[in-house]
Design an enzyme around this catalytic site. Structure first.
Site, PDB file in Angstrom:
ATOM      1  N   ASP A  62       0.877  -1.176   0.000  1.00  0.00           N
ATOM      2  CA  ASP A  62       0.000   0.000   0.000  1.00  0.00           C
ATOM      3  C   ASP A  62       0.905   1.214   0.000  1.00  0.00           C
ATOM      4  N   VAL A  63       0.960   1.931  -1.108  1.00  0.00           N
ATOM      5  CA  VAL A  63       1.925   3.030  -1.223  1.00  0.00           C
ATOM      6  C   VAL A  63       1.601   4.184  -0.284  1.00  0.00           C
ATOM      7  N   SER A 116      -1.723  13.962 -14.034  1.00  0.00           N
ATOM      8  CA  SER A 116      -2.878  13.975 -14.936  1.00  0.00           C
ATOM      9  C   SER A 116      -3.057  15.388 -15.470  1.00  0.00           C
ATOM     10  N   TYR A 139      -8.909  14.906  -6.501  1.00  0.00           N
ATOM     11  CA  TYR A 139      -8.024  14.306  -7.503  1.00  0.00           C
ATOM     12  C   TYR A 139      -7.164  15.357  -8.175  1.00  0.00           C
ATOM     13  N   ALA A 190      -6.283  18.278  -7.031  1.00  0.00           N
ATOM     14  CA  ALA A 190      -5.283  18.775  -6.079  1.00  0.00           C
ATOM     15  C   ALA A 190      -4.134  17.781  -5.936  1.00  0.00           C
ATOM     16  N   LYS A 222      -3.058  15.598  -8.108  1.00  0.00           N
ATOM     17  CA  LYS A 222      -2.271  15.512  -9.334  1.00  0.00           C
ATOM     18  C   LYS A 222      -1.465  16.792  -9.575  1.00  0.00           C
ATOM     19  N   ILE A 240      -7.524   8.667 -21.452  1.00  0.00           N
ATOM     20  CA  ILE A 240      -6.939   7.393 -21.870  1.00  0.00           C
ATOM     21  C   ILE A 240      -7.958   6.272 -21.656  1.00  0.00           C
TER      22      ILE A 240
HETATM   23  C1  LIG Z   1     -18.068  19.817 -22.205  1.00  0.00           C
HETATM   24  C2  LIG Z   1     -17.561  18.635 -21.420  1.00  0.00           C
HETATM   25  C3  LIG Z   1     -16.261  19.002 -20.768  1.00  0.00           C
HETATM   26  C4  LIG Z   1     -15.699  17.756 -20.138  1.00  0.00           C
HETATM   27  C5  LIG Z   1     -14.294  17.982 -19.615  1.00  0.00           C
HETATM   28  C6  LIG Z   1     -13.896  16.752 -18.826  1.00  0.00           C
HETATM   29  C7  LIG Z   1     -12.434  16.494 -18.981  1.00  0.00           C
HETATM   30  C8  LIG Z   1     -12.095  15.115 -18.458  1.00  0.00           C
HETATM   31  C9  LIG Z   1     -10.801  14.648 -19.020  1.00  0.00           C
HETATM   32  C10 LIG Z   1     -10.248  13.600 -18.132  1.00  0.00           C
HETATM   33  C11 LIG Z   1      -8.838  13.269 -18.508  1.00  0.00           C
HETATM   34  C12 LIG Z   1      -8.011  12.727 -17.388  1.00  0.00           C
HETATM   35  C13 LIG Z   1      -8.838  12.110 -16.286  1.00  0.00           C
HETATM   36  C14 LIG Z   1      -7.988  11.359 -15.315  1.00  0.00           C
HETATM   37  O1  LIG Z   1      -6.942  11.791 -14.871  1.00  0.00           O
HETATM   38  C15 LIG Z   1      -8.518  10.051 -14.890  1.00  0.00           C
HETATM   39  C16 LIG Z   1      -9.846  10.287 -14.223  1.00  0.00           C
HETATM   40  O2  LIG Z   1      -9.935  10.865 -13.178  1.00  0.00           O
HETATM   41  S1  LIG Z   1     -11.209   9.746 -15.114  1.00  0.00           S
HETATM   42  C17 LIG Z   1     -12.559  10.256 -14.113  1.00  0.00           C
HETATM   43  C18 LIG Z   1     -12.817  11.757 -14.322  1.00  0.00           C
HETATM   44  N1  LIG Z   1     -13.992  12.127 -13.557  1.00  0.00           N
HETATM   45  C19 LIG Z   1     -14.920  12.984 -14.033  1.00  0.00           C
HETATM   46  O3  LIG Z   1     -14.789  13.554 -15.123  1.00  0.00           O
HETATM   47  C20 LIG Z   1     -16.114  13.201 -13.164  1.00  0.00           C
HETATM   48  C21 LIG Z   1     -17.263  12.433 -13.788  1.00  0.00           C
HETATM   49  N2  LIG Z   1     -18.514  12.805 -13.125  1.00  0.00           N
HETATM   50  C22 LIG Z   1     -18.946  12.121 -12.055  1.00  0.00           C
HETATM   51  O4  LIG Z   1     -18.319  11.216 -11.526  1.00  0.00           O
HETATM   52  C23 LIG Z   1     -20.302  12.552 -11.535  1.00  0.00           C
HETATM   53  O5  LIG Z   1     -20.881  13.402 -12.492  1.00  0.00           O
HETATM   54  C24 LIG Z   1     -20.223  13.305 -10.209  1.00  0.00           C
HETATM   55  C25 LIG Z   1     -19.822  12.321  -9.112  1.00  0.00           C
HETATM   56  C26 LIG Z   1     -19.221  14.450 -10.289  1.00  0.00           C
HETATM   57  C27 LIG Z   1     -21.605  13.877  -9.907  1.00  0.00           C
HETATM   58  O6  LIG Z   1     -22.561  12.844 -10.030  1.00  0.00           O
HETATM   59  P1  LIG Z   1     -24.105  13.184  -9.966  1.00  0.00           P
HETATM   60  O7  LIG Z   1     -24.382  13.984  -8.750  1.00  0.00           O
HETATM   61  O8  LIG Z   1     -24.827  11.898 -10.208  1.00  0.00           O
HETATM   62  O9  LIG Z   1     -24.358  14.192 -11.196  1.00  0.00           O
HETATM   63  P2  LIG Z   1     -24.350  13.792 -12.732  1.00  0.00           P
HETATM   64  O10 LIG Z   1     -23.391  12.680 -13.007  1.00  0.00           O
HETATM   65  O11 LIG Z   1     -25.761  13.628 -13.157  1.00  0.00           O
HETATM   66  O12 LIG Z   1     -23.739  15.119 -13.395  1.00  0.00           O
HETATM   67  C28 LIG Z   1     -24.407  16.381 -13.178  1.00  0.00           C
HETATM   68  C29 LIG Z   1     -24.019  17.260 -14.293  1.00  0.00           C
HETATM   69  O13 LIG Z   1     -22.585  17.484 -14.265  1.00  0.00           O
HETATM   70  C30 LIG Z   1     -22.063  17.129 -15.535  1.00  0.00           C
HETATM   71  N3  LIG Z   1     -20.714  16.575 -15.399  1.00  0.00           N
HETATM   72  C31 LIG Z   1     -20.370  15.506 -14.664  1.00  0.00           C
HETATM   73  N4  LIG Z   1     -19.053  15.287 -14.791  1.00  0.00           N
HETATM   74  C32 LIG Z   1     -18.575  16.235 -15.633  1.00  0.00           C
HETATM   75  C33 LIG Z   1     -17.296  16.524 -16.183  1.00  0.00           C
HETATM   76  N5  LIG Z   1     -16.206  15.788 -15.864  1.00  0.00           N
HETATM   77  N6  LIG Z   1     -17.153  17.570 -17.020  1.00  0.00           N
HETATM   78  C34 LIG Z   1     -18.250  18.309 -17.325  1.00  0.00           C
HETATM   79  N7  LIG Z   1     -19.495  18.093 -16.874  1.00  0.00           N
HETATM   80  C35 LIG Z   1     -19.638  17.061 -16.023  1.00  0.00           C
HETATM   81  C36 LIG Z   1     -23.003  16.091 -16.087  1.00  0.00           C
HETATM   82  O14 LIG Z   1     -22.824  16.014 -17.483  1.00  0.00           O
HETATM   83  C37 LIG Z   1     -24.321  16.668 -15.652  1.00  0.00           C
HETATM   84  O15 LIG Z   1     -24.613  17.740 -16.505  1.00  0.00           O
HETATM   85  P3  LIG Z   1     -26.147  18.003 -16.912  1.00  0.00           P
HETATM   86  O16 LIG Z   1     -26.081  19.162 -17.836  1.00  0.00           O
HETATM   87  O17 LIG Z   1     -26.864  18.257 -15.595  1.00  0.00           O
HETATM   88  O18 LIG Z   1     -26.610  16.728 -17.573  1.00  0.00           O
HETATM   89  N1  LIG Z   2      -7.031   6.421 -17.145  1.00  0.00           N
HETATM   90  C1  LIG Z   2      -6.821   7.673 -17.469  1.00  0.00           C
HETATM   91  O1  LIG Z   2      -7.401   8.215 -18.399  1.00  0.00           O
HETATM   92  C2  LIG Z   2      -5.841   8.475 -16.703  1.00  0.00           C
HETATM   93  C3  LIG Z   2      -5.143   7.939 -15.620  1.00  0.00           C
HETATM   94  N2  LIG Z   2      -4.229   8.718 -14.955  1.00  0.00           N
HETATM   95  C4  LIG Z   2      -3.452   8.173 -13.859  1.00  0.00           C
HETATM   96  O2  LIG Z   2      -2.726   7.032 -14.330  1.00  0.00           O
HETATM   97  C5  LIG Z   2      -2.514   6.121 -13.254  1.00  0.00           C
HETATM   98  C6  LIG Z   2      -2.990   4.739 -13.672  1.00  0.00           C
HETATM   99  O3  LIG Z   2      -4.342   4.903 -14.017  1.00  0.00           O
HETATM  100  P1  LIG Z   2      -5.172   3.644 -14.557  1.00  0.00           P
HETATM  101  O4  LIG Z   2      -4.227   2.595 -15.045  1.00  0.00           O
HETATM  102  O5  LIG Z   2      -6.211   4.192 -15.434  1.00  0.00           O
HETATM  103  O6  LIG Z   2      -5.886   3.170 -13.213  1.00  0.00           O
HETATM  104  P2  LIG Z   2      -6.108   1.710 -12.660  1.00  0.00           P
HETATM  105  O7  LIG Z   2      -7.150   1.846 -11.606  1.00  0.00           O
HETATM  106  O8  LIG Z   2      -6.271   0.747 -13.782  1.00  0.00           O
HETATM  107  O9  LIG Z   2      -4.674   1.372 -11.965  1.00  0.00           O
HETATM  108  C7  LIG Z   2      -4.357   1.920 -10.730  1.00  0.00           C
HETATM  109  C8  LIG Z   2      -3.659   0.828  -9.936  1.00  0.00           C
HETATM  110  O10 LIG Z   2      -3.267   1.384  -8.686  1.00  0.00           O
HETATM  111  C9  LIG Z   2      -3.475   0.398  -7.694  1.00  0.00           C
HETATM  112  N3  LIG Z   2      -3.590   1.045  -6.376  1.00  0.00           N
HETATM  113  C10 LIG Z   2      -4.639   1.747  -5.899  1.00  0.00           C
HETATM  114  N4  LIG Z   2      -4.393   2.165  -4.649  1.00  0.00           N
HETATM  115  C11 LIG Z   2      -3.154   1.713  -4.328  1.00  0.00           C
HETATM  116  C12 LIG Z   2      -2.345   1.807  -3.160  1.00  0.00           C
HETATM  117  N5  LIG Z   2      -2.769   2.443  -2.057  1.00  0.00           N
HETATM  118  N6  LIG Z   2      -1.135   1.200  -3.175  1.00  0.00           N
HETATM  119  C13 LIG Z   2      -0.703   0.533  -4.277  1.00  0.00           C
HETATM  120  N7  LIG Z   2      -1.423   0.405  -5.415  1.00  0.00           N
HETATM  121  C14 LIG Z   2      -2.640   1.002  -5.429  1.00  0.00           C
HETATM  122  C15 LIG Z   2      -4.749  -0.294  -8.099  1.00  0.00           C
HETATM  123  O11 LIG Z   2      -4.858  -1.573  -7.499  1.00  0.00           O
HETATM  124  C16 LIG Z   2      -4.588  -0.350  -9.627  1.00  0.00           C
HETATM  125  O12 LIG Z   2      -3.972  -1.557 -10.046  1.00  0.00           O
HETATM  126  C17 LIG Z   2      -3.287   6.690 -12.057  1.00  0.00           C
HETATM  127  O13 LIG Z   2      -2.387   7.410 -11.216  1.00  0.00           O
HETATM  128  C18 LIG Z   2      -4.268   7.676 -12.701  1.00  0.00           C
HETATM  129  O14 LIG Z   2      -4.607   8.722 -11.797  1.00  0.00           O
HETATM  130  C19 LIG Z   2      -3.986  10.017 -15.324  1.00  0.00           C
HETATM  131  C20 LIG Z   2      -4.666  10.580 -16.373  1.00  0.00           C
HETATM  132  C21 LIG Z   2      -5.623   9.843 -17.151  1.00  0.00           C
END
Ligand SMILES: CCCCCCCCCCCCCC(=O)CC(=O)SCCNC(=O)CCNC(=O)[C@H](O)C(C)(C)COP(=O)(O)OP(=O)(O)OC[C@H]1O[C@@H](n2cnc3c(N)ncnc32)[C@H](O)[C@@H]1OP(=O)(O)O
Ligand SMILES: NC(=O)C1=CN([C@@H]2O[C@H](COP(=O)(O)OP(=O)(O)OC[C@H]3O[C@@H](n4cnc5c(N)ncnc54)[C@H](O)[C@@H]3O)[C@@H](O)[C@H]2O)C=CC1
Length: 231
Positions: free
Chosen positions: A49-50, A130, A143, A145, A147, A176
């Protein structure tokens, strides 16, 4: 990343919180060593666990015992999300993401650097941030903050460790294709200048470059692998 580095001739120590996932990686590499303490020179799997200092210290000790040297290349990929709007985000969701994504990279970078410096070995440390750390993202105050912090930590480590021949760089992937991005609104794809999501191999290519001597004069850099998203 492990597959690409092995293809470049690296002997890989794969570690994960999920030990089975690490062993699966070693099997992907065709390594006989799908268990800790694999025969010298074989790829090996470890569990840690890192976010836990003792576990990271034991991990580096195990790697050194297994390979008779500290790791010359360290890639920190571990990361989690606990997405929620700021208005509703819990302290626990904040703490968990910071603990793994930022404190985890602090602990691994520190332990690896200590081992390299005390053995007088050069090295390349590559931390996965990220693009969200650069521009933010809805639902990801924790997330984003974490990154952004990875970039600042890595730049500082680069300033301190350059004198020891240790390079430190950040990789900022964009959208990705992995399970982590399945919940991102697909409308994002239209925002990507190259018009499509990236693959994990696209990130691995950049990691392999930063791990190699081809990037020997690069440290403190933040390399965006985003298809131009948020350039
Ligand atoms: C014009 C679109 C711009 C999009 C830009 C997004 C860029 C993302 C690039 C990511 C690249 C790298 C990511 C990475 O490092 C790896 C990750 O972290 S992948 C996961 C990224 N997470 C998200 O993007 C958040 C996704 N959203 C959620 O998980 C849920 O929406 C949330 C928990 C925040 C809230 O859930 P809930 O209360 O159920 O509300 P809804 O899901 O119904 O959403 C309400 C409303 O908000 C809009 N919305 C949600 N997420 C995003 C988002 N990322 N960007 C823009 N808008 C978002 C959603 O579409 C709804 O809009 P409505 O108009 O009300 O339909
Ligand atoms: N998938 C995407 O689009 C993007 C991913 N990233 C970053 O790239 C990295 C890899 O992402 P993915 O491969 O998509 O995710 P993933 O969820 O497939 O891989 C993450 C790995 O980290 C391990 N892990 C989680 N908590 C841990 C802990 N406390 N100690 C040790 N290992 C732990 C998980 O078991 C998992 O195998 C992450 O840091 C993510 O934030 C950044 C930008 C975009």
């Amino acid at each position: 990343v492990g597959v690409r580095l092995a293809a470049e001739g690296a002997t890989v120590a794969a570690c994960d919180l999920d030990g089975a996932a690490a062993r699966e990686t070693v099997r992907l590499l065709g390594g006989p060593g799908s268990h800790e303490g694999a025969p010298r020179g074989a790829h090996a799997a470890f569990q840690a666990d890192v976010s836990e200092a003792g576990a990271v210290s034991r991990l580096v000790d195990q790697v050194q015992a297994c390979f008779s040297r500290p790791p010359s290349v360290v890639v920190s990929c571990a990361g989690i999300t606990r997405d929620e709007f700021l208005l509703h985000m819990s302290e626990d969701d904040w703490d968990k993401v910071i603990a793994v994504n930022l404190k985890g990279i602090f602990l691994v970078t520190q332990a690896a650097a200590q081992a390299l410096v005390s053995s007088g070995c050069p090295g390349s440390i590559i931390n996965i941030s990220s693009i969200v750390g650069k521009v933010g993202n809805v639902g990801q105050t924790n997330y984003a903050a974490s990154k952004a912090g990875v970039v600042g930590l890595t730049q500082t480590a680069a300033r301190e460790l350059g004198r020891h021949g240790i390079r430190c760089n950040s990789v900022l992937p964009g959208f990705i294709k992995t399970p982590m991005t399945q919940k991102v609104p697909q409308k994002v794809t239209g925002m990507i200048p190259l018009g499509h999501m990236g693959d994990p191999e696209d990130v691995a290519d950049v990691v392999a470059f930063l791990a190699s001597e081809d990037s020997g004069y690069i440290t403190g850099a933040s390399v965006e692998v985003t298809g131009g998203l948020f350039m």
